[in-house]
Design a protein around this motif. Sequence first.
Motif, PDB file in Angstrom:
ATOM      1  N   ALA A 151       0.835  -1.194   0.000  1.00 31.95           N
ATOM      2  CA  ALA A 151       0.000   0.000   0.000  1.00 31.95           C
ATOM      3  C   ALA A 151       0.875   1.251   0.000  1.00 31.95           C
ATOM      4  N   ARG A 162      -5.135   6.111  -0.807  1.00 31.04           N
ATOM      5  CA  ARG A 162      -3.997   5.185  -0.892  1.00 31.04           C
ATOM      6  C   ARG A 162      -4.329   4.060  -1.862  1.00 31.04           C
ATOM      7  N   PHE A 164      -2.460   0.210  -3.863  1.00 31.99           N
ATOM      8  CA  PHE A 164      -1.328  -0.702  -4.052  1.00 31.99           C
ATOM      9  C   PHE A 164      -1.266  -1.041  -5.533  1.00 31.99           C
ATOM     10  N   PRO A 187      -7.587   0.023  -1.978  1.00 29.27           N
ATOM     11  CA  PRO A 187      -7.991  -0.804  -0.826  1.00 29.27           C
ATOM     12  C   PRO A 187      -9.403  -0.467  -0.352  1.00 29.27           C
ATOM     13  N   LEU A 215      -2.636  -5.371   2.743  1.00 28.63           N
ATOM     14  CA  LEU A 215      -3.099  -4.506   1.663  1.00 28.63           C
ATOM     15  C   LEU A 215      -4.397  -3.813   2.037  1.00 28.63           C
ATOM     16  N   THR A 216      -5.271  -4.514   2.717  1.00 24.48           N
ATOM     17  CA  THR A 216      -6.541  -3.927   3.145  1.00 24.48           C
ATOM     18  C   THR A 216      -6.973  -4.592   4.436  1.00 24.48           C
ATOM     19  N   ASP A 224       0.131   1.421   8.478  1.00 20.70           N
ATOM     20  CA  ASP A 224       0.523   0.201   7.771  1.00 20.70           C
ATOM     21  C   ASP A 224       0.755  -0.924   8.776  1.00 20.70           C
TER      22      ASP A 224
END
Length: 722
Positions: A151, A162, A164, A187, A215-216, A224
């Motif tokens: 991400a 945001r 990825f 995400p 990632l989510t 993060d």
Amino acid sequence: MQRAQRNSLKLLQWMMAASLALPVALFVITATISYTSTREVADREIGRTLDVVHEHALKVFETIDRSLAELNEVARGLSDDTIRAREPALHRRLKRLSDSLPQLKSAWIFDADGKALVNSLVSPPPELSFADRDYFYAHVDQAIGTFIGTALTPRPPYQGARFFGVSRRRDSDDGRFIGVIQASVLPEYFESFYARIGSDPGSFFAMGRTDGAMLTHFPRLDRDLRLDPTGPVGREIAARPERGLITVAWPSDGIERRIGYRRIAEYPIYVSAGLETSAIRARWLATMGQHLVFGIPATALLFLLLALAFRRTQHLQAEAAKRREAEEALKHSQRLEALGQLTGGVAHDFNNLLTVIRASVDLLNRPQLTEERRQRYITAIADAVARAAKLTSQLLAFARRQPLKPEVFDVGERMQALHDMLAPLLGPAIEIAMRLPTEPCLVRADAGQFETALINMATNARDAMQGKGRISFKVEPATTVPDTLADTSSSQTSASQISASHGFVSVTVSDTGIGIPAARLGLIFEPFFTTKQVGHGTGLGLSQVFGFARQSGGEVTVTSELGHGSTFSLYLPRVPPDLLPQRQAPNTAPAVAGSGISVLLVEDNIELANFAADGLTELGYSITLVDNATDALAELVMDADRFDVVFSDVVMPGMTGLDLAQAIRDRDIDVPVVLTTGYSQALSQDGAAGFDLVQKPYSIEELSRVLHRAGRTRRVQNGAAE
């Protein structure tokens, strides 16, 4: 009766406890089963939700993969300059693609230096390098297929949510690296989907790469997160890499959850779905609450009914207790009557003895009394005193309050020594038969009391035969006191069963007399009970036997059959042969003179104290008289060397003589102690604790010998000459 009542109350109490304990136990069992079932249902729900999440993620990544493949075909064979020249048209095409896919934020085509040739956001793209982004440099050195990055936050001047990156490598015809095709995935798209399907309280979803990078996440995180491969989740995935179900405190917030995970085929991505364990417990508690709504009233009603029954039973037993108290009052009055009979018997015998003493004293006071008559009156007084002492000893022996002087002796040898004394006592018309063992039969008991008990049993047998018949004495070892000593045609009485580590020695006295009626067997050991005519017996003989046996740790039993005589058996605990002391030569010439021995005499009875002090002074003893143990101890603490021996009564107010002796011993005062008593509860239970004991009534001669021995021993130990 009382025991049965107590048992009934205990039963009701147990039932009351059971009325609570059983429902609680059933509730615990039901709760356990219900919790297991609730957890299994939750696991199935997690599994179904995980299937939906996995299918959704797989379709999303496949769609993105196809879009990247389409873009790669569009840019295939075109040089960077050509792409820049066609940038407006390509921009519109990438924008249509990103607009058609809600999961995409943007689409990009990069050259070999990481600069954007075209993207779906702005046209023309700014002159920025993205070579430091993971979705770019991952493809520089080798062809790795589809790459899914971590991400990222948009780089200015780009803004927004945001993302990825999902990217592929651009190759030339000869295989050289010429750039990257990339799609920025939102995400938020996945989080919105998770929010729609995760409506249950405590729902949880996450998607991450195989290296642990998230990632989510739902609930959404503001930071993060990367899972530790060595942590509980990492270890579980390493053990079962395809799919699994675990209970774990999730690292992002520390909340314990039940989580299922599954890898997306052909992609280095895991999706997971779960529920908080608190939410699972809440479901379980809601189910159990429904059970409690019905269970608690039923349990309370049952307990209330049992409590009422318990109180009713207590009330009935209280009424029964009042009746028993009335009965006990009646029995108490009967015991007082028996005590009156006992007192009367003692008073009668002592009055007889006192009459002899008083008459003898009056006669001794007459003038011109001859020496022969004076000696006769003195002898009468001495005999009366001896009979009174014996009467007191028999009473104390029956009550088990007589301080015994136990010693180890062989019963067979003592019986053999008594044979010559029994013959004149029983008379010429009585045939005596003795059966003595060849092996030693040792006991530890008061030898004098043993002989008295044997004589009492022998004279009782003689009187039962009216002076004519056969008396058999038998001594033998016995393992236990038997429950029965005769067949069912005879009558028998026995005390409670006892045991000894080395068995018993049985002394049996059998006669050929008229026997004892069954109605009287329970009375023969009571004091002053006798079937003899008035003046022919005190009724204390068998009571002395009973008291001596019990106080010595043994038992006495009797069996009798009318017309066939009676058998009395005295059981005394046996001791091993190695306890028999070595025989010593008797001291034939004990000194009675005081020789200046200093005695601390402690006696609260002033008449008795003066008597003892005068007698000992005439014999040459130096007497210091105190009337209590406290003052005596103070004298010893002040100057113990003044005294050679302490002579103290046991029964005194405050500190007893035994307490005084123990205090002298505890303080290491080097003065021997001689005790005296006619009765002491402490001595009857614990003995004289190793101190010399003179039994009341005592003579001055007997007292002088004991004091001389104790005082002389101390003088010799201290080096004093006599």
